[in-house]
Design an enzyme around this catalytic site. Sequence first.
Site, PDB file in Angstrom:
ATOM      1  N   CYS A 101       0.838  -1.202   0.000  1.00  0.00           N
ATOM      2  CA  CYS A 101       0.000   0.000   0.000  1.00  0.00           C
ATOM      3  C   CYS A 101       0.873   1.252   0.000  1.00  0.00           C
ATOM      4  CB  CYS A 101      -0.931  -0.010   1.208  1.00  0.00           C
ATOM      5  SG  CYS A 101      -2.054   1.414   1.241  1.00  0.00           S
ATOM      6  N   CYS A 222      -5.744  -3.682   7.038  1.00  0.00           N
ATOM      7  CA  CYS A 222      -6.736  -2.612   7.158  1.00  0.00           C
ATOM      8  C   CYS A 222      -8.125  -3.014   6.676  1.00  0.00           C
ATOM      9  CB  CYS A 222      -6.254  -1.386   6.400  1.00  0.00           C
ATOM     10  SG  CYS A 222      -5.753  -1.745   4.696  1.00  0.00           S
TER      11      CYS A 222
END
Length: 416
Positions: A101, A222
């Site tokens: 990410c 996440c």
Amino acid sequence: MGFIRHVVCAMSGGVDSSVAALLLKKRGYSVTGVFMKNWDLLDEHGICSTEKDCEDAYRVCQTLDIPFHQVSYVKEYWHEVFSYLLKEYEKGRTPNPDILCNKHIKFNHFHKYAINTLGADAMATGHYARTSQEDEEVFQQTHTAPPTTLFRDRFEIRNSVRLYKGADLLKDQTFFLSQISQDALRQTMFPLSGLTKEFVKKIAAEAGFHHVLKKKESMGICFIGERNFENFILEYLDSKPGNLVSIEDGTVMGQHKGWFTLTLGQRARIGGQRDAWFVVDKDIATGDVFVGPTTNHLSLFRDTMRTDRFHWIAVDPPPELARTQMMECHFRFIHQMPLTPCTVTLNMDGSVWISLSKPVRALTPGQFAVLYKGDQCLGSGKIIQLGPSEYTLQQGRERLIAAAQHKDKQTPEPVS
């Protein structure tokens, strides 16, 4: 009045990025807060935590009296991070979404948005890390095209920005930044570089950021939240049942729903067993997942691995490694695991072999091997091949001894 530098700060709605924005404003910069939306599905309770995080980030920007923007990278995250994760799981590997990410979203798309769309002089994040640059040097950086060859021209002047551990060694996040580009690092500020987490919380309390102080530290992947990983991954990959097989004698101990639901070192759920068994290896050709009877079974320990082409944060390998093809440094593949001394060997294709000073538990293909030299994070490479386990080596030694003893028995006694 002098020219005021414009810094775009990535805001997550948490305490670290909130304090980062506050510190930037206190230093006299023109600050813009931006919240990134990377995932938009509801959690198991039908709640999208992204909306709450965005609202918290907006409230901080209101308190600081700075502009607030929201930008969506849901599509980019799906194509460049999540789809890649699924492919890695299908190959039997265990990827690291946080490193990916940062590489693809925060320090690529967001970096370009901050500099090119919002016209910022620099971007900033709430990571606990530091660079070799002073703040003023960040503003003097210009875009440089990445090299088109494996290594840069030997006569080119090298003045790469280096990445170092933050002052709070317990919170140091260089591990997660080990794949970011030199171009993005050159234009990034880390306002929390010299601070500890406790001091950051103190600053947040004094600033009245009580709504972010109450939040739990974000842990784990996440987009999964508190959901069971097996249930989550089976929403995206078809179940591929197979056997859980004892590494010691080949006994089938139980079944699993797919090798991608399990990672090396984790406890295997096997009914009717008094003692815990742990995943030690996978064979995706047969679908078998091998298990061992103790958490520290020898089959879980290895001391060598090979990566894919290694990502050096400074672009080039360290001079010592480029010159001799070998280098001593330190290794970790899990955030906050103790650093292990190692020897690195550079291959012609840019990949590296890493030999550890001692075997480490549950080295896992798909994870990133991150290298350090002192406080400097050198970069990382994805682990794609493991050396033999301690169990395999022990079996080999035992076979050699048994073969030697058998040979001795067959040798006739000399006639006196």
